[in-house]
Design an enzyme around this catalytic site. Structure first.
Site, short mmCIF file in Angstrom:
data_model
loop_
_atom_site.label_atom_id
_atom_site.label_comp_id
_atom_site.label_asym_id
_atom_site.label_seq_id
_atom_site.Cartn_x
_atom_site.Cartn_y
_atom_site.Cartn_z
N ASP A 230 40.51 34.75 29.54
CA ASP A 230 41.39 34.65 30.70
C ASP A 230 40.65 33.77 31.71
O ASP A 230 39.43 33.62 31.64
CB ASP A 230 41.72 36.02 31.29
CG ASP A 230 42.94 35.94 32.22
OD1 ASP A 230 43.31 34.81 32.61
OD2 ASP A 230 43.52 36.99 32.55
C1 BGC Z 1 46.00 35.33 34.47
C2 BGC Z 1 46.53 34.82 33.15
C3 BGC Z 1 46.94 33.40 33.29
C4 BGC Z 1 45.76 32.59 33.78
C5 BGC Z 1 46.05 31.11 33.96
C6 BGC Z 1 44.93 34.44 35.05
O1 BGC Z 1 44.59 34.81 36.34
O2 BGC Z 1 45.50 36.64 34.32
O3 BGC Z 1 47.60 35.61 32.71
O4 BGC Z 1 47.44 32.92 32.07
O5 BGC Z 1 45.34 33.10 35.05
O6 BGC Z 1 46.90 30.90 35.01
#
Ligand code: BGC
Length: 792
Positions: A230
């Site tokens: 993530d």
């Molecule tokens: C989120 C993800 C997301 C990623 C990119 C993170 O903060 O938890 O779900 O895909 O950011 O935007």
């Protein structure tokens, strides 16, 4: 030697290391001399959030326009796998046009508490349902040669402290509840990638968790795609690499690349381990290299977004007032009628192509409709707005009142404090209900809403988060052109305090307790006969149905439920036949019943259709902590057929010959057989721990990059960091102050370094926090050195 093996031999170590992390916020490194293209990623999951400039971090720019489909919490109420599949296909088409190769979705985390700020991005409290939908979405998306990234693996059940907390989950709950949807998606739909979560799971970060990434995901489930962190979830890069994290996102500006490079040179990490991850990334790069930027018809996607909304809206209450006759006297009240809350906030927020609003759609059916906003969607008391609306309601025959959560109340990054509607809306409903009983509430919101106002109105049509095109379906349903047929994919409790994890949610910055074990959602309410407001699987219709002539066909590997459904009412409509399995032998603790099959049927007036629901015997499984795998207990079961978890029409007893004959009852866990409130002592025994670690640990003088701003905000250095973070968050957030505060408190120094400061500067901050003021300050001030692959 195949092409990828050949490429591996031609890559320098520097290039290999460079491929293991983003070159910017959204793309992997491209290596022109070997014609290796970048892999381009975008959020997800209910539409594309592609930024025109990939270099920028998160929210600084508006995304390109894309279809805003109804989010997962809405489409989950359709109980229609085919629709989810179609949405995957459509998002795949938009990805192709925008040269996106991997879409960051679906999110199949389990809704453990209705307070989770991000529940609107998840399907259900039930892993069977979440897994079925997740697989349907992945199959649709990947049919366009666009990869899915199933997230967030695993136990990302909360937004508060998501970067630092440790989900302490017992083995059965972990496998049966929190991992099950991932298992189903991986084994049945073969996603190209999985996203490792920020949080720890039983003491180990999601991206460093060899047990989950290696043993379970790859070895047991046969996953052959890439594991992506993530955004910012990589703690110790070398550890993570060894544990199975292939790609770190976004770019750490070479901070971690250098660590991997040096570890390799010092022999701390095996070259084979690097090659394996590079090889997996190259396989994806090879898959996508011939994708063409084909166009799609926006209008078809808009129509699909409408179709999904129409199939998903849930009629929670109706004493017969709905549908209204268009010629009837009615007025419309509520800002959300002209300015609907169509999606939640955060990384999933799509910049919609067009947004229809319900008021406009109603006006298409009838020229003159009186409208009063009644409240502001920014919150606060507005006497004048309220006064005008209440006055008008006094003289109207019927009032259609739009209520719901607002953009500020539902967002990634923080959990909701309450399930209540905003105060100004409740005050308005209250005032109107004193003067007029004919109130139809049209409700909006992706998370559970406290509906204890239900006695003040005659009908509640829940339109969840309707996406860009749902407004037309609202108008059609209110006036009877279409009958509602959606069913709740999560239980609506009578009150927040009834939820099984109420006392422990969201836990502290360091540990989150899960004492309820497998008793999540309806598994809890149904097992312990707790009253609820609206049960799982519930939803009304304008018409009525008869379920009849059921039969069960049992073979060695499966059972098939056959059941007829007849529309006995005055409207065309749809019904969802739901099949729950109940284990009656119970040598271990079990939920009273679990959903194991469903099918939706659309029926014209007087029409009858047969429904066949096939349930493999393997679905009767539970996770056995002694054999360390799923087993099916031999013994008696019941097959319960119904239209919600609380509306069971018929029950069939059956006998199953499973994989385990007589599991020995486990005394240590005996409390979980009968009790409905689990003490921390029960939970400690269930986890097999000598002592439970505290929810908040004392790390003072021992701060590190995983320290949260909440922990340091009262220190001298921490105050400056807190202020910087607040200014940064305020630029994009519209959250009310108390929610904003939780969001800032939860940010770790590692995450704060992603916007602005570099990771090595943040190390300087950590030194200062730990009392090494001069050295720390020097490090903080020191400019960054030269870095690998130009990712400075
Ligand atoms: C989120 C993800 C997301 C990623 C990119 C993170 O903060 O938890 O779900 O895909 O950011 O935007």
């Amino acid at each position: 030697m195949d092409k990828i093996d050949e490429l591996i031999t031609q890559l320098t170590l520097e290039e290999k290391v460079g491929l293991l992390s983003g070159k910017n916020a959204w793309e992997t490194l491209s290596i022109e001399r070997l014609e290796i293209p970048s892999i381009h990623m975008s959020d997800g999951p209910h539409g594309l959030r592609t930024l025109a400039d990939s270099v920028s971090a998160m929210d600084e720019q508006e995304a390109i326009q894309a279809t805003c489909f109804p989010p997962e919490s809405t489409i989950a109420c359709s109980f229609d796998r085919d629709l989810v599949n179609k949405m995957g296909i459509a998002i795949g088409e938009e990805a192709l046009k925008n040269k996106v190769h991997i879409v960051l979705g679906p999110g199949v985390n389990i809704k453990r508490s209705p307070r989770c700020g991000r529940n609107f991005e998840y399907y259900s409290e039930d892993p069977y349902l979440a897994g079925e939908y997740g697989a349907a979405f992945v199959n649709g998306l990947q049919s366009k040669n666009v990869g899915a990234c199933v997230k967030h693996f695993a136990c990302n059940s909360q937004e508060n402290y998501r970067f630092s907390t440790n989900a302490l989950v017992d083995e059965r709950a972990l496998h049966e509840i929190y991992l099950e949807a991932f298992r189903k998606v991986v084994t049945s739909a073969k996603p190209w990638s999985i996203m490792g979560s920020y949080n720890k799971i039983n003491g180990v970060y999601g991206c460093e968790n060899a047990e989950l990434l290696h043993h379970l995901l790859r070895e047991t489930w046969g996953f052959d795609g890439i594991v992506i962190s993530d955004w910012g979830a990589t703690n110790e890069r070398v550890l993570a690499l060894k544990a199975g994290l292939d790609l770190e996102m976004p770019s750490s500006h070479s901070y971690n690349d250098e660590k991997v490079y040096h570890a390799m040179n010092k022999g701390e990490v095996d070259g084979i381990c690097i090659d394996e991850s590079v090889c997996r990334i190259l396989k994806i790069a090879e898959k996508i290299q011939d994708n063409e930027a084909t166009d799609y018809q926006e209008i078809f996607h808009h129509e699909l977004a409408y179709e999904i909304a129409k199939e998903s809206f849930v009629l929670l209450k109706n004493d017969g007032i709905l549908p209204l006759n268009i010629q009837d006297d009615f007025i419309v009240i509520g800002e959300l009628a002209r300015n609907p809350h169509i999606q939640g906030g955060g990384s999933s927020k799509v910049n919609p192509v067009y947004v229809n609003n319900p008021l406009y759609e109603m006006k298409k059916l009838k020229d003159r409709i009186a409208f009063y906003p009644g409240y502001s969607d920014k919150g606060g008391e507005q006497e004048e707005l309220m006064g005008q609306a209440v006055n008008a309601a006094k003289n109207a025959k019927n009032v259609i009142l739009f209520l719901g959560l607002t953009d500020a109340l539902e967002s990634e990054g923080a959990d909701r404090k309450t399930l209540d509607l905003p105060h100004n809306q409740l005050a308005l409903l209250d005032a109107i209900s004193r003067l007029n009983r004919n109130i139809i509430v049209v409700l909006q919101g992706g998370g559970v809403i406290n509906c204890d106002f239900e006695n003040k109105c005659r009908a509640i049509l829940h339109t969840l988060l309707m996406g860009q095109a749902g407004a037309k379906a609202v108008a059609e349903m209110l006036f009877g052109e279409v009958s509602p047929g959606g069913k709740l994919a999560e239980t609506y409790p009578l009150k927040l305090a009834d939820t099984p994890c109420f006392n422990y949610y969201p836990g502290g910055a360091h540990n989150a307790y899960y004492p309820e074990s497998i008793f999540v959602g309806y598994r809890y309410y149904d097992s312990f006969a707790k009253p609820v407001r609206y049960p799982f699987g519930y939803g009304l219709s304008y018409t009525t149905f008869d379920l009849g002539t059921e039969s069960i066909l049992q073979t060695k590997n499966a059972i098939t439920v056959r059941c007829s459904v007849t529309n006995t009412g005055k409207y065309a409509g749809s019904e969802v036949v739901q099949v729950y399995v109940r284990n009656k032998s119970k040598k271990d603790f079990y939920a009273y019943q679990e959903l194991k099959g469903f099918e939706k049927v659309h029926l014209k007036r007087d029409e009858t259709k047969m429904v066949n629901i096939n349930i493999p015997i393997s679905e009767f499984k539970y996770y056995d902590t002694r054999t360390k795998r799923f087993e099916v207990e031999s013994g008696t079961y019941e097959i319960a057929i119904g239209t919600s978890s609380r509306a069971i029409h018929r029950v069939f007893p059956i006998v199953i010959y499973g994989t385990i004959n007589k599991p020995t009852p486990d005394n240590i866990r005996s409390c979980y057989y009968t009790k409905s409130a689990f003490s921390l002592e029960d939970y400690r025994r269930l986890l097999g721990l000598i002592e439970l670690p505290p929810e908040v640990e004392d790390h003072s003088k021992n701060y590190d990059l995983n320290t949260t701003i909440g922990e340091i905000k009262n220190t001298f250095v921490g105050k400056q960091i807190y202020k910087m973070a607040k200014d940064e968050v305020k630029k994009t957030s519209i959250m009310p102050p108390e929610i904003l505060e939780s969001m800032i408190d939860s940010i770790t120094l590692r995450m704060a370094a992603l916007s602005g400061t570099s990771m090595s500067q943040m190390e300087g901050v950590v030194m200062m926090l730990n009392g090494r003021m001069i050295k720390g300050y020097q490090k903080f001030k020191k400019p960054e050195g030269v870095s690998l692959n130009g990712k400075a």
